[in-house]
Write an enzyme that holds these catalytic residues in place. Sequence first.
Site, PDB file in Angstrom:
ATOM      1  N   HIS A 188      43.468  39.708  51.228  1.00  0.00           N
ATOM      2  CA  HIS A 188      44.858  40.700  51.669  1.00  0.00           C
ATOM      3  C   HIS A 188      45.410  40.251  53.108  1.00  0.00           C
ATOM      4  O   HIS A 188      46.450  40.458  53.133  1.00  0.00           O
ATOM      5  CB  HIS A 188      43.984  42.001  51.773  1.00  0.00           C
ATOM      6  N   GLU A 430      54.618  32.172  30.743  1.00  0.00           N
ATOM      7  CA  GLU A 430      53.551  31.930  31.471  1.00  0.00           C
ATOM      8  C   GLU A 430      52.228  31.216  30.828  1.00  0.00           C
ATOM      9  O   GLU A 430      51.328  31.018  31.475  1.00  0.00           O
ATOM     10  CB  GLU A 430      52.821  33.292  31.789  1.00  0.00           C
ATOM     11  N   ASP A 454      50.639  31.862  36.602  1.00  0.00           N
ATOM     12  CA  ASP A 454      49.911  31.686  35.591  1.00  0.00           C
ATOM     13  C   ASP A 454      50.100  30.576  34.919  1.00  0.00           C
ATOM     14  O   ASP A 454      49.262  30.070  34.088  1.00  0.00           O
ATOM     15  CB  ASP A 454      50.069  32.928  34.784  1.00  0.00           C
TER      16      ASP A 454
END
Length: 547
Positions: A188, A430, A454
């Site tokens: 984060h 993806e 991805d």
Amino acid sequence: MLTLKGKSVFRGIAIGSLALFHRHAVATAPRTVTDSGAEIARFRTARQASLVQLQELYDKALEKVGEEQAAVFEVHQMMLDDDEYIEAVETKIRDGNLNAEAAVDRAAQEFAALFRNMDDDYMKARAADVLDISHRVLVKLCGGQAIDYGQYDGVILAADDLAPSETLQLDTDKILGFVTSGGSTNSHTAILARTLGIAAVVGTGTQLPNDVDGHTAIIDGTTGMVYLDPDETTLARLQAAKMSLDAQQAALEEVRGLPSVTRDGRRIHVYANIGSPDDLPQAQAHDAEGIGLFRSEFLYLGKNDYPTEEEQFQAYKRTAEALDGKLAVIRTLDIGADKKVDYFGLHDEENPALGLRAIRLCLTRPALFKTQLRALCRASAFGNLAVMFPMIISVAEVRRCKALLAEVRHELDAEGQAYDPDMAVGIMIETPAAAILSDELAKEVDFFSIGSNDLTQYTLAIDRQQTQLDDFFDPHHPAVLRLLAQTIANGHKAGIWVGICGELGADLSLTETFLRMGVDELSVSPPSILPLRAKIRSLDLSQGCRK
């Protein structure tokens, strides 16, 4: 001079005084109590006060960094409201005649260990969350006041790692940079640093001693190096480098409001990635030309139940109206893998990145999917919206999605509801399967958007959340670039536009490569927009490829 090496998460240089982050010490030693009811009451009062505090923090974070980042406080509220957590604490108090502090600490350690032992990386990360919420309750139980985050003013902040709630409570306008011994480029702290444009290096592996507090430090975000007590030569070198970077940043303002056009006249659209309408002001502040990726799953995260059609409609409508005719591409629900929601009742999967996620979940729950499609279609009457389906691997899947969309439009016609019948329909590329089949898929849709994160993960068979594999995770791998080029070429053969919305889109070392491949659009985090536009405007594609 002490030199540390970590992972850079933002290409900036910070020079200033180092401040070590200090948390409240809490007393959790076990004591035998005679009045268990009184201890349970103390716990409940502390828990309730923590919930109120978390709501205040959510409201502040929503205004500051948008819904996607603020959602952590909603998750923390849900965890504090979890019956199993509450029962675990109260049972320890009641059955063991234990003081509330010790009961909270023991319950927190047990839940954290449970999360750490899970196979899924997203669930492993919840260990830090349960420790975070428990520490908040413990501070209340011990009579401690909230940490004075305002004390960190004009400093480089150093910590072992920072919990999401801690990073969001800091006045980041006053923080020069972050250094953490732990964490990863997906932590984060790293995400917030990138979002706000703050120099940061994570994962140095070195716990700093207390006696360095207040010493001069330098973060070199261009190399991932951190210098403590730099010598005169190092200080002078990095001061000059910082002046050069600052000048480059100031120069970016010169491209604000200008079109993203190469010197030889090639036009590229530079859009922003967002998670909710609350992120629109930031996208607009960075001069986004539209929204290339609206991650609609953040309307589902941090809630106790499914968002209604009306709630979703209002969010999409607000987005459409705010953009005043500019395009907004709404990605349909992408829950699963690293994004879990309790009320979906998803089973644990041994390999969730390859499991029931995104379009697979939507096609197995058509009622859920149609609710979102109805909201999207209704909102399309108020602006320039496009719908995009994620994690596609076959033509059959696209046709099933389009059939459900046709059903929704038929229902809206019967109800007399307005919508844009020409709303563009696209898919995300993806997976290697989608890239290889892009010639066939292009015949079914109006556009492609390549999700490079991805696509890289699945092409290289490397979990992008697995930090131990960072050295092997190469987004510049020739196989990834070859699939990108193939997808763009096949899209153009079918007459549709092709964009990139993953992190590679902001990689300036690849911008010329992408433009020479023929990419039409790049969608990036808001702080990356102006640097990307400046890079595009500096290129002359008629001059041959630069070495």
